[in-house]
Every structure is written in C-alpha cells, then in structure tokens.
Scaffold this motif. Structure first.
Motif, mmCIF file in Angstrom:
data_model
loop_
_atom_site.group_PDB
_atom_site.id
_atom_site.type_symbol
_atom_site.label_atom_id
_atom_site.label_comp_id
_atom_site.label_asym_id
_atom_site.label_seq_id
_atom_site.Cartn_x
_atom_site.Cartn_y
_atom_site.Cartn_z
ATOM 1 N N ALA A 198 86.715 174.960 80.064
ATOM 2 C CA ALA A 198 85.773 175.095 81.178
ATOM 3 C C ALA A 198 84.537 174.246 80.945
ATOM 4 C CB ALA A 198 85.383 176.560 81.349
ATOM 5 N N ASN A 199 84.046 174.238 79.717
ATOM 6 C CA ASN A 199 82.833 173.484 79.381
ATOM 7 C C ASN A 199 83.067 171.981 79.383
ATOM 8 O OD1 ASN A 199 81.227 172.342 76.610
ATOM 9 N ND2 ASN A 199 79.976 173.350 78.166
ATOM 10 N N HIS A 200 84.266 171.550 78.982
ATOM 11 C CA HIS A 200 84.573 170.119 78.878
ATOM 12 C C HIS A 200 85.269 169.592 80.141
ATOM 13 C CE1 HIS A 200 83.294 170.779 74.884
ATOM 14 N NE2 HIS A 200 84.176 170.056 74.220
ATOM 15 N N CYS A 201 84.964 170.181 81.277
ATOM 16 C CA CYS A 201 85.617 169.808 82.538
ATOM 17 C C CYS A 201 85.256 168.383 82.957
ATOM 18 C CB CYS A 201 85.241 170.797 83.642
ATOM 19 S SG CYS A 201 83.486 170.798 84.076
ATOM 20 N N SER A 202 86.064 167.819 83.826
ATOM 21 C CA SER A 202 85.876 166.417 84.236
ATOM 22 C C SER A 202 84.549 166.204 84.946
ATOM 23 C CB SER A 202 87.030 165.979 85.135
ATOM 24 O OG SER A 202 87.080 166.734 86.331
ATOM 25 N N GLU A 203 84.101 167.199 85.698
ATOM 26 C CA GLU A 203 82.816 167.077 86.408
ATOM 27 C C GLU A 203 81.669 166.879 85.416
ATOM 28 O OE1 GLU A 203 79.706 169.953 88.875
ATOM 29 O OE2 GLU A 203 81.764 170.635 88.548
ATOM 30 N N PHE A 204 81.672 167.682 84.346
ATOM 31 C CA PHE A 204 80.597 167.584 83.362
ATOM 32 C C PHE A 204 80.694 166.295 82.548
ATOM 33 C CE2 PHE A 204 79.500 172.402 82.842
ATOM 34 C CZ PHE A 204 79.094 172.425 84.165
ATOM 35 N N ILE A 205 81.899 165.924 82.137
ATOM 36 C CA ILE A 205 82.078 164.689 81.365
ATOM 37 C C ILE A 205 81.655 163.480 82.191
ATOM 38 C CG2 ILE A 205 83.806 163.176 80.285
ATOM 39 C CD1 ILE A 205 83.206 165.647 78.617
ATOM 40 N N ASN A 206 81.817 163.586 83.516
ATOM 41 C CA ASN A 206 81.467 162.485 84.411
ATOM 42 C C ASN A 206 79.974 162.418 84.707
ATOM 43 O OD1 ASN A 206 82.517 160.274 85.953
ATOM 44 N ND2 ASN A 206 82.126 161.431 87.833
ATOM 45 N N SER A 207 79.232 163.458 84.324
ATOM 46 C CA SER A 207 77.788 163.489 84.588
ATOM 47 C C SER A 207 77.069 162.367 83.837
ATOM 48 C CB SER A 207 77.203 164.833 84.153
ATOM 49 O OG SER A 207 75.789 164.779 84.129
ATOM 50 N N PRO A 208 76.127 161.688 84.482
ATOM 51 C CA PRO A 208 75.356 160.646 83.789
ATOM 52 C C PRO A 208 74.473 161.208 82.683
ATOM 53 C CG PRO A 208 74.427 161.081 85.967
ATOM 54 C CD PRO A 208 75.735 161.822 85.897
ATOM 55 N N TYR A 209 74.293 162.530 82.684
ATOM 56 C CA TYR A 209 73.481 163.171 81.637
ATOM 57 C C TYR A 209 74.316 163.587 80.434
ATOM 58 C CZ TYR A 209 70.038 163.403 85.388
ATOM 59 O OH TYR A 209 69.178 163.071 86.392
ATOM 60 N N ALA A 210 75.639 163.562 80.575
ATOM 61 C CA ALA A 210 76.531 163.893 79.457
ATOM 62 C C ALA A 210 76.812 162.620 78.668
ATOM 63 C CB ALA A 210 77.820 164.516 79.973
ATOM 64 N N ARG A 211 75.772 162.140 78.018
ATOM 65 C CA ARG A 211 75.851 160.882 77.284
ATOM 66 C C ARG A 211 75.128 161.014 75.947
ATOM 67 N NH1 ARG A 211 78.854 160.342 80.901
ATOM 68 N NH2 ARG A 211 79.230 158.569 82.300
ATOM 69 N N THR A 212 75.364 160.065 75.076
ATOM 70 C CA THR A 212 74.778 160.075 73.745
ATOM 71 C C THR A 212 73.255 160.177 73.796
ATOM 72 O OG1 THR A 212 76.587 158.633 73.025
ATOM 73 C CG2 THR A 212 74.714 158.862 71.533
ATOM 74 N N GLY A 213 72.709 161.133 73.058
ATOM 75 C CA GLY A 213 71.261 161.261 72.920
ATOM 76 C C GLY A 213 70.562 162.014 74.026
ATOM 77 N N ILE A 214 71.293 162.458 75.059
ATOM 78 C CA ILE A 214 70.661 163.135 76.195
ATOM 79 C C ILE A 214 70.921 164.643 76.128
ATOM 80 C CG2 ILE A 214 70.577 163.347 78.715
ATOM 81 C CD1 ILE A 214 71.461 160.444 78.916
ATOM 82 N N LEU A 215 69.855 165.422 76.101
ATOM 83 C CA LEU A 215 69.967 166.876 76.153
ATOM 84 C C LEU A 215 69.444 167.414 77.484
ATOM 85 C CD1 LEU A 215 68.885 167.980 72.544
ATOM 86 C CD2 LEU A 215 71.190 167.679 73.449
ATOM 87 N N GLU A 216 68.303 166.922 77.921
ATOM 88 C CA GLU A 216 67.716 167.410 79.172
ATOM 89 C C GLU A 216 68.607 167.049 80.360
ATOM 90 O OE1 GLU A 216 63.463 167.324 81.602
ATOM 91 O OE2 GLU A 216 63.640 166.290 79.680
ATOM 92 N N GLY A 217 68.978 168.067 81.123
ATOM 93 C CA GLY A 217 69.827 167.846 82.288
ATOM 94 C C GLY A 217 71.294 167.751 81.970
ATOM 95 N N ASN A 218 71.649 167.880 80.693
ATOM 96 C CA ASN A 218 73.051 167.768 80.265
ATOM 97 C C ASN A 218 73.752 169.115 80.497
ATOM 98 O OD1 ASN A 218 75.486 167.654 78.789
ATOM 99 N ND2 ASN A 218 74.626 166.199 77.328
ATOM 100 N N PRO A 219 74.698 169.186 81.438
ATOM 101 C CA PRO A 219 75.338 170.471 81.761
ATOM 102 C C PRO A 219 76.170 171.048 80.611
ATOM 103 C CG PRO A 219 76.515 168.660 82.827
ATOM 104 C CD PRO A 219 75.268 168.072 82.234
ATOM 105 N N ILE A 220 76.699 170.178 79.764
ATOM 106 C CA ILE A 220 77.489 170.627 78.617
ATOM 107 C C ILE A 220 76.574 171.308 77.600
ATOM 108 C CG2 ILE A 220 78.879 169.811 76.659
ATOM 109 C CD1 ILE A 220 79.955 167.630 78.615
#
Length: 427
Positions: A198-220
C-alpha cells in the motif's frame, strides 16, 4: 588522464579517462570527512547524550522486555559497532531485561545465520535471541492502525508485544523515501507485505516528492512516520558512514528528532550539483548494497539526475545474488513494450500493488529515457532479459556506450562519474 577506482562487490574496478572526456565527478563529502573520534566513541557519545529523549538505560528501567529492530544483510549498517553498546546500555539500566533482536528484512529474503555472524559477530549472533522478519507471514502480523494513505498498518507482533521498542540503523540518501533511517526501520522494515504494498503504490512512487533527499511533501515518508509513531518506537541509534562503511557520525534519541539531526548532517555531505553528460558511470557503493539488480536501481537513479535524456548509464554492480526479486525480474522480462508495462503499473490502484512493483516502476522510468549498460557478475541472459545491456568489463561498456551514442549522432560523448551512487543527492 584521470584515474578512477570505483567500488564493485568486495573489490574495485579501475579505469582511466582522458581529461577532456570527463565532464565531472560527483562524490559525497562523507568520503573525505574526518571523524573526530573512533567509531565506538561516536556511538558511545550519541548514547550518552540522546536527542530529545532520556538515556536508553533510563528507558529500560522497569521494563520486562525490549525488542531492537536491526537492519538486515542488504544494508551496510555497522551493527558490530552499534549493537554491543545498545545491549550494554539496556542492561546497565535493567540487567534482567529480556531482549529480542528483530531483523528488519522488509520485503527481502530472510537473513542467514552466516550473515548474522558477519554482521554482529559470533558472540552476539549465537548468544542473543533473534527473530527474522518475514513480511509474507500473515500470522506474525498485528494491526496498529490505518496509514494516512488509507492502507492498513500491520507490523511484526514482536514489535507490538514488547515493553520497549528501539531501533538501530544508518542514514543515507534513499531514492523514493528521501532518506533512510529512523522511521524506515518500522515501515518497510518490519511491516506486513500488505502495508508495504500500500505504501509503495505507483501513485506515490510517481510523486515528484518521492525522490532522493526529499522528505517534505513526500507521501511515502508521511506513511512511514505514522507507522513508527503507532508502533511506539521509543528510541533510535542511527549512524552516518563513509565509503569504507565506517561510522563518521552517530545520532541517538527520539525517533524523529534524532533522525532529523542525522538527516541534516548527511544532507550537508551528500548534496552535489548535477554535471550533465552523455555517459554517466555509477555504482551501488559495492558490497553489500550491490548484491543484486534490485538494489542496484538506487545507484542508477543518481545517474538519472545528471544524464542527458537519451544518454547512457553504465552501472557497475557485482549482483552476486542475481536479480534480487522474482516478481521484479518477471515484470521486466515479460515487458514486450516498456511504455505499455509502465502504463499498466500506473493504472493500478493502491490496493492492487504487486510485489516489487516500485522497483520495476523506477527501472522502467529509467529505461524509457536511457540506455543502461551493466558491468556485472550477474548472468548475461538475466541482465538482457530485463532490457538492460550487458558488458563483461568497463572497457567493453564504454565501447558499447559510444556506439549507441554514435547512432544518435553524438560523436564526442562526455562522461560524468559517480563513484558511489547511493551516497549522493544530485540536485
């Protein structure tokens, strides 16, 4: 000529490039940082001066049981340095406390006894009580609430049925959780497959905030914070390591405050500016992080952030353990059309996520923009079945890359080298 020595398995790959061909070298400052004290002293200081928390010895008083969440064999956490001190600190406060070490395998294969000995040392591996987390064992899981994303939060009962829950780990850039460490020991570390999917869903992985070094706004990251709080993770000890996997800083205390202090330290060392190039050479930092293709996608994402669109990524990863995930391998192998395979993943609802989908999704994202050549010990047919190109050595990889680029009209390709792709945040 510029000489390079990059980690590969338990050794290194050496090569040279003409000065005019090198666009840049992206290297974490952690590799040049000189720690003021020894590894043991740094951990001891952190435990003696916890951030936002009483000392662990104080927390242990009056408790009958304690579960320590510990990273598994795929992570270069120096548990042989951290664990003895955690055990000593707990028993200092409560000599009779019943301690269990819960190995946080996440969705990885179970850790073997030989790997436990290598990680903790023979004495701890054979004398302490261990539980190896298996995310697919539904009988081992207990529900502790609902994630902000809506998924059920199920974690290992050994973490729930204890008086004191603590964790050890390390902090490094992470390609979709932003940074490792802290809350990540709970989710995905000791979570059920249901919760991880549920946490590693495609919607979250596709988020521009689900990237290296980003915590704020990261849904994961948001889900992970909830899981750690719901699990009542009371204390953490996280370290930052250098290229030799040695501790250069340690942070202990409150699960969020201590983690954020460590993240702040790591961010200052890991941040590098992109140097766009036609060819980017990257690694997964050598053993144990380059044990398989699954893990090696992390190092590839560092190259993604600095490689020109249509360029070539050369990933040097030993992959002695093969592909690292049957579902991951099969998704790529069965993908006759890469864009169609990506569209199918993106169309899946959170509750339809399949095993290893996130890794497949990220690798597909890369393959849709770059040619990826692997210098690896993994079998050639396995590599090529996943739409990756195989090279027996670095020279062959460069020759292949130049040929691919020449076909696209790039006659004099420049090269950016990332000696350790999992240690940098390219931004």
């Amino acid at each position: 000529m510029q000489k390079f020595s990059i980690p590969f398995g338990k050794g290194h790959i050496h090569f040279e490039l003409p000065d005019e061909q090198v666009a840049g070298v992206l290297l974490s400052h952690a590799h040049e940082y000189k720690a003021p004290k020894s590894e043991e002293e740094l951990v001891a200081d952190a435990l003696a001066n916890p951030i936002g928390s009483p000392r662990l010895s104080e927390l242990a008083k009056g408790k009958k049981t304690c579960t320590i969440i510990s990273s598994d064999h795929t992570r270069p956490v120096p548990s042989h340095v951290i664990m003895p001190q955690l055990l000593a600190e707990l028993r200092k406060g409560n000599p009779d406390i019943d301690i269990t070490i819960l190995v946080a395998t996440g969705m990885h294969r179970p850790t073997t006894h030989e790997e436990l000995v290598a990680k903790y040392g023979k004495e701890i591996a054979e004398k302490e009580k261990f539980i190896i987390h298996v995310s697919r064992n539904d009988a081992d899981m207990v529900s502790i609430g609902t994630l902000p994303s809506g998924g059920e939060c199920l974690i290992n009962k050994a973490a729930v049925n204890t008086d004191l829950l603590i964790s050890e780990g390390f902090i490094e850039p992470h390609f979709f959780a932003g940074m490792s460490g802290g809350r990540k020991s709970v989710l995905p570390g000791i979570a059920s497959k249901i919760t991880v999917l549920a946490n590693h869903c495609s919607e979250f992985i596709n988020s521009p905030y689900a990237r290296t070094g980003i915590l704020e706004g990261n849904p994961i990251h948001k889900d992970m914070l909830y899981a750690a709080k719901a699990a009542k993770l009371a204390f953490i000890c996280n370290v930052v390591i250098d290229a030799d996997k040695k501790v250069i800083a340690a942070f202990a205390g409150d699960r969020e405050q201590a983690h954020y202090k460590g993240v702040e330290f790591e961010m200052k060392l890991a941040g590098v500016k992109p140097v766009p190039a036609d060819i980017v050479v990257t690694t997964n930092g050598g053993y144990p992080l380059d044990q398989n293709i699954y893990q090696s996608v992390k190092g590839m994402t560092a190259a993604e952030a600095t490689c020109k669109d249509g360029g070539v990524i050369i990933d040097c990863s030993s992959c002695s353990d093969g592909h690292g995930g049957e579902d991951f391998f099969n998704t790529l192998k069965q993908a006759d059309d890469l864009q169609k395979a990506m569209d199918e993943i993106l169309a899946r609802d959170r509750n339809e996520t399949i095993f290893d989908q996130w890794e497949s999704q990220i690798l597909l994202r890369l393959l849709l923009h770059f040619d990826i050549i692997m210098v690896t010990d993994a079998p050639k047919d396995m590599v090529e079945a996943m739409h990756l190109k195989y090279a027996a050595n670095i020279d062959e990889a460069f020759a292949m890359a130049k040929k691919l680029l020449a076909a696209k009209g790039v006659a004099d390709p420049k090269v950016t080298v990332i000696p350790d792709g999992v240690s940098v945040i390219v931004k």
